[in-house]
Design an enzyme around this catalytic site. Structure first.
Site, short mmCIF file in Angstrom:
data_model
loop_
_atom_site.label_atom_id
_atom_site.label_comp_id
_atom_site.label_asym_id
_atom_site.label_seq_id
_atom_site.Cartn_x
_atom_site.Cartn_y
_atom_site.Cartn_z
N ASP A 38 29.47 1.53 -14.03
CA ASP A 38 29.45 1.19 -12.46
C ASP A 38 31.07 1.31 -11.88
OD1 ASP A 38 27.11 0.63 -13.00
OD2 ASP A 38 27.25 -1.72 -13.08
N VAL A 40 33.26 3.52 -12.27
CA VAL A 40 33.22 4.75 -11.95
C VAL A 40 32.65 4.99 -10.34
CG1 VAL A 40 33.37 7.45 -12.39
CG2 VAL A 40 33.68 5.39 -14.21
N TYR A 41 31.40 4.47 -10.49
CA TYR A 41 30.72 4.83 -9.44
C TYR A 41 31.26 4.26 -8.28
CZ TYR A 41 26.59 5.07 -6.27
OH TYR A 41 25.76 5.35 -4.98
N ASP A 42 31.62 3.02 -8.33
CA ASP A 42 32.18 2.28 -7.25
C ASP A 42 33.45 2.80 -6.79
OD1 ASP A 42 30.03 0.33 -7.44
OD2 ASP A 42 31.29 -0.86 -8.38
N GLU A 119 -4.13 7.34 -11.67
CA GLU A 119 -2.96 6.64 -11.31
C GLU A 119 -2.87 5.07 -11.03
OE1 GLU A 119 -1.23 8.49 -7.76
OE2 GLU A 119 -2.32 10.54 -8.26
N LYS A 121 -3.09 1.92 -8.76
CA LYS A 121 -2.89 1.58 -7.53
C LYS A 121 -1.82 0.55 -7.24
CE LYS A 121 -6.14 0.96 -3.55
NZ LYS A 121 -5.30 0.03 -2.95
N ASP A 123 0.01 -1.94 -5.18
CA ASP A 123 -0.23 -2.82 -4.07
C ASP A 123 0.94 -2.98 -3.17
OD1 ASP A 123 -1.77 -4.28 -2.64
OD2 ASP A 123 -1.88 -6.10 -3.74
N ARG A 142 2.16 3.17 7.82
CA ARG A 142 0.83 3.90 7.82
C ARG A 142 0.36 3.48 9.30
NH1 ARG A 142 -4.39 2.34 7.28
NH2 ARG A 142 -5.86 3.88 6.48
N TYR A 231 3.10 9.78 -4.15
CA TYR A 231 2.02 10.10 -4.81
C TYR A 231 1.28 11.30 -4.02
CZ TYR A 231 -0.03 6.62 -1.51
OH TYR A 231 -0.11 5.85 -0.35
N LYS A 305 -8.50 10.57 -8.73
CA LYS A 305 -8.37 11.64 -7.79
C LYS A 305 -9.13 13.04 -8.55
CE LYS A 305 -4.39 9.76 -5.73
NZ LYS A 305 -3.19 9.95 -5.44
N LYS A 329 -11.19 -0.85 -8.59
CA LYS A 329 -10.33 -2.04 -8.54
C LYS A 329 -10.73 -2.95 -9.61
CE LYS A 329 -8.64 -2.91 -4.84
NZ LYS A 329 -8.76 -3.03 -3.50
N CYS A 423 -31.50 -17.58 18.76
CA CYS A 423 -30.28 -16.85 18.93
C CYS A 423 -29.29 -18.16 19.28
CB CYS A 423 -30.37 -15.57 19.88
SG CYS A 423 -28.66 -15.24 20.30
N CYS A 426 -28.23 -16.95 23.12
CA CYS A 426 -29.12 -16.84 24.25
C CYS A 426 -30.24 -17.52 24.15
CB CYS A 426 -29.37 -15.38 24.54
SG CYS A 426 -30.32 -14.53 23.44
N CYS A 441 -31.05 -10.73 17.00
CA CYS A 441 -31.49 -10.96 18.24
C CYS A 441 -31.56 -9.73 18.95
CB CYS A 441 -30.16 -11.58 19.17
SG CYS A 441 -30.42 -11.86 20.82
N CYS A 446 -28.82 -10.39 25.89
CA CYS A 446 -27.81 -11.39 25.05
C CYS A 446 -26.52 -11.12 25.40
CB CYS A 446 -28.35 -11.37 23.70
SG CYS A 446 -27.12 -12.41 22.85
S1 IVH Z 1 -3.85 8.04 -2.60
C1 IVH Z 1 -5.92 10.28 0.82
N1 IVH Z 1 -2.75 7.13 -4.70
O1 IVH Z 1 -3.87 2.44 -1.37
C2 IVH Z 1 -5.30 9.65 -0.22
N2 IVH Z 1 -2.89 5.72 -2.68
O2 IVH Z 1 -6.55 1.65 -0.45
C3 IVH Z 1 -5.10 8.15 -0.16
N3 IVH Z 1 -2.32 3.45 -2.82
O3 IVH Z 1 -3.58 3.44 1.93
C4 IVH Z 1 -3.99 7.73 -0.85
N4 IVH Z 1 -1.44 3.55 -4.82
O4 IVH Z 1 -1.48 2.99 0.53
C5 IVH Z 1 -3.19 6.86 -3.49
N5 IVH Z 1 -1.71 6.12 -6.42
C6 IVH Z 1 -2.18 5.91 -5.24
C7 IVH Z 1 -1.88 4.68 -4.61
C8 IVH Z 1 -2.37 4.67 -3.28
C9 IVH Z 1 -1.48 3.03 -3.82
C10 IVH Z 1 -2.46 2.74 -1.55
C11 IVH Z 1 -2.36 3.68 -0.49
C12 IVH Z 1 -3.55 3.81 0.37
C13 IVH Z 1 -4.47 2.28 -0.19
C14 IVH Z 1 -5.76 2.68 -0.20
#
Ligand code: IVH
Length: 687
Positions: A38, A40-42, A119, A121, A123, A142, A231, A305, A329, A423, A426, A441, A446
């Site tokens: 560290d 050295v980096y600094d 992969e 996912k 959050d 996004r 990704y 994918k 999920k 309804c 209406c 309805c 309406c």
């Molecule tokens: S692929 C067209 N890979 O999940 C390809 N998305 O629910 C779409 N996300 O908007 C994305 N980890 O923000 C991809 N390994 C991963 C991901 C990932 C998180 C998010 C991404 C996307 C959302 C969709």
């Protein structure tokens, strides 16, 4: 001379320091394997800082000193994504995963066993990073997937995002996508601080990450230690490179793309697997169901994918999702609360939805006070009673739902909740066809239906009537000014003036905006009509095959279904819609009002490939708004090709100020010369 060489030495030293610091920071943050002590980096960092302070002309945008943030911005500018950011279809169990698999296999029936990339996912919050000639020039959120906000300064503070790609031969434009997130320990610290300072804590790490990215003061962002997993990588068509230094190989699969991202200097989540079968995907999913709780970041599932890009490309996208990917999920969080009452909402299609009004409760990070009960069948199944204790859960991402009733806890003499007979808006009698779940309805006048239909008509992706939001539509309908979308075109400024909070200027603006919508293309009008199953994509497809409303209105279901990607359900819905007399009158009135109910010549016949498919462009001179790279990206996104020199094969020359020999040559060859504005308009016509 002495001065000069001194300056050269200095420039060389700055360069060396930058490389050393960049490498050390990569090892520390991305590889998690520090090599430099560290101190050295600094020391090196301070030396660089001093040199740059003494010689500001030596500062480059990719210098490690540029990661500390800048003074606050006043607002973010919105940017249009060159390629939309799609979201992912969810699968909540094995059956749904198989249904996804069946769907894509039906589209590619001869394909045998395939490889999947699994992969985690993450959050967090999706980011789109643009690198021009290797340099990070733009980072955007996004947003709605089409337009996001430019947050480059903030993103530069993320240490695991390279400011320059690690390659000597970067393609002119590279777009990298991935997820920005807050590590859980940082999240905890931030919330502790916020509580101490009397600020409300962030509900969850995802909100905290999104909130941090949209901080106007990038110095605060710099302190928050955001992180990023890449990704996706998009590389534009490779332009000629000197033969001695070939461009990085274009990946042909997701697995290769992830490796490429890693080699370009990004952090790529190591918890991934190239799977040879569905069983391997399931094993991966099951392993991480428990293992993910030990990670330093939040995950909510596994993204699966198809590995092969050729197959991906063949399957393409629906309106919202890639067909080649799915999010498996993990089950959502569930909590008990008390049902206070049930209200009934009437939507634009007349569908009546029962909504549970709940005693507010914390669920997956947000406060939930309402939840959907879906429909009459679902209510009957739940056997829901007034005052019941219910279990709510977040279905997918946003909408909470009631999943179970704890009947043991039911108060004595509690009344069962049922669908109303009439309804709530209406008063007309509701109908529920035996075979359908939905109660409707069917009174076309309406107010709830009329209002919903008009709001839909005004949407950005429909007739795009600026300024005409829910508030005004509601007043128009309540005051009896409009009963259908066609009535909008008869409105006068005088009629609007008596409305609450209306003024001359605003009234003129609204009437003007309504008139302007008459120029929207036939596809937007068709979508605006709100026919069931006709979203923007189907509307576009239909208008390509039925270039006039007459052609579509007189087509029988078979003819409609004959269109590629249009299924029987859609065909029936369209056919039935045009059989309703009130709808026929509506079309007549819209025609009289001057709306576009047929495709104009300028509309492309094949929007699948973009408005500029097959067209070759050359750019020259300084354009008023766009940089060359941005203009090229726009053209390419619409399917056009950009080349560097004018020849007989050139279709258009886009010329800006100080255009030179290319313009002369184009003129001699009789090639159409466009301004930036004309080119942008051409691109826009396809979308
Ligand atoms: S692929 C067209 N890979 O999940 C390809 N998305 O629910 C779409 N996300 O908007 C994305 N980890 O923000 C991809 N390994 C991963 C991901 C990932 C998180 C998010 C991404 C996307 C959302 C969709």
């Amino acid at each position: 001379m002495g001065q000069n060489s001194h300056h050269q030495d200095m420039a060389a030293r700055v360069q060396t320091l930058r490389q050393q610091l960049q490498q050390a920071s990569y090892e520390y943050y991305v590889l998690d394997a520090p090599t430099l002590p560290d101190e050295v980096y600094d020391r090196l960092y301070r030396e660089l800082q001093e040199l740059e302070t003494a010689h500001p002309e030596l500062i480059t945008p990719d210098s490690p000193t540029q990661r500390v943030g800048e003074k606050p911005a006043t607002q973010f500018t919105s940017v249009r994504h060159n390629i939309p950011l799609y979201s992912l279809e969810n699968a909540f169990d094995l059956a749904e995963f198989r249904a996804w698999e069946d769907r894509w296999r039906r589209q590619a029936p001869e394909v045998g066993p395939v490889e999947y990339v699994a992969e985690l996912k993450i959050d967090g919050s999706a980011l789109a990073l643009t690198y021009e000639n290797g340099l990070l020039t733009r980072a955007a959120t996004r947003g709605d997937g089409i337009t996001g906000e430019e947050i480059t300064q903030n993103v530069k503070t993320i240490r695991t995002i390279p400011l320059r790609l690690n390659t000597d031969t970067p393609p002119p434009i590279v777009e990298v996508r991935g997820e920005a997130f807050l590590p859980l320990d940082v999240f905890a610290t931030i919330n502790q601080e916020r509580t101490t300072n009397g600020e409300p804590p962030f509900a969850n790490p995802r909100n905290a990450a999104a909130g941090t990215l949209r901080q106007l003061d990038s110095r605060i962002v710099a302190r928050r230690r955001l992180d990023f997993f890449a990704y996706t990588v998009h590389m534009g068509s490779p332009t000629p490179h000197p033969p001695t230094s070939p461009p990085p190989h274009l990946p042909t699969s997701q697995w290769q793309a992830l490796q490429l991202l890693q080699s370009l200097g990004f952090r790529v989540n190591p918890n991934r697997q190239l799977c040879q079968s569905e069983t391997e995907v399931q094993d991966f999913f099951n392993t991480w169901a428990t293992a993910r709780t030990r990670l330093q970041y939040m995950t909510d599932g596994v993204v699966v994918k198809l590995n092969d890009f050729a197959l991906q490309q063949r399957l393409g996208f629906t309106q919202k999702f890639p067909r080649w990917a799915v999010a498996l999920k993990y089950p959502a969080e569930e909590v008990p609360t008390v049902l206070e009452q049930v209200s009934f909402q009437v939507g634009r299609t007349g569908a009546v939805t029962p909504v549970a009004e709940l005693r507010p409760v914390q669920l997956a990070g947000t406060t939930v006070a309402r939840a959907t009960l879906h429909n009459a069948d679902r209510m009957a199944e739940l056997d829901i009673h007034q005052g019941d204790t219910v279990i709510v859960r977040k279905a997918g991402e946003i909408i909470p739902e009631v999943v179970r009733v704890l009947a043991d806890l039911r108060p004595a003499e509690a009344q069962r909740v049922t669908m109303p007979q009439s309804c709530p808006e209406c008063g007309s009698t509701l109908v529920k066809p035996e075979e359908e779940a939905v109660t409707r309805c069917i009174n076309t006048s309406c107010p709830a239906i009329v209002q919903g239909a008009i709001i839909h008509w005004c949407r950005r992706d429909a007739l795009d009537i600026e300024g005409l939001g829910e508030k005004w539509v509601k007043q128009f309908v309540e005051q009896g000014l409009v009963q259908s979308v066609a009535d909008l075109y008869d409105l006068t400024v005088e009629q609007l003036l008596p409305l609450e909070r209306m003024g001359q200027q605003l009234a003129e603006k609204l009437v003007g905006a309504i008139a302007a919508s008459k120029t929207r293309p036939w596809a937007s009008v068709l979508y605006g009509l709100g026919i069931r199953h006709v979203g923007t994509v189907n509307a576009k497809t239909l208008t390509q095959h039925f270039p006039t409303v007459e052609a579509l209105a007189s087509a029988d279901p078979d003819a409609i279904e004959a269109v590629h990607t249009i299924g029987p359900e859609i065909a029936q819905a369209v056919f039935q819609w045009f059989r309703v007399p009130a709808n026929q009158t509506l079309i007549q009135r819209l025609q009289q009002a001057g709306l576009q109910l047929s495709a104009s010549q300028a509309e492309p016949q094949n929007a699948d490939q973009g408005a500029l498919a097959g067209k070759t462009f050359v750019l020259t001179g300084t354009l008023p708004n766009l940089t060359r790279t941005a203009a090229a990206a726009l053209i390419e996104a619409a399917g056009g090709k950009v080349t560097s020199s004018v020849s007989k094969a050139t279709d258009y020359l886009v010329a800006g100020e100080k255009a030179g020999s290319k313009l002369t040559k184009a003129e001699t060859l009789g090639i159409t010369v466009l301004s930036e504005a004309e080119m942008v308009e051409m691109v826009g016509e396809g979308s």
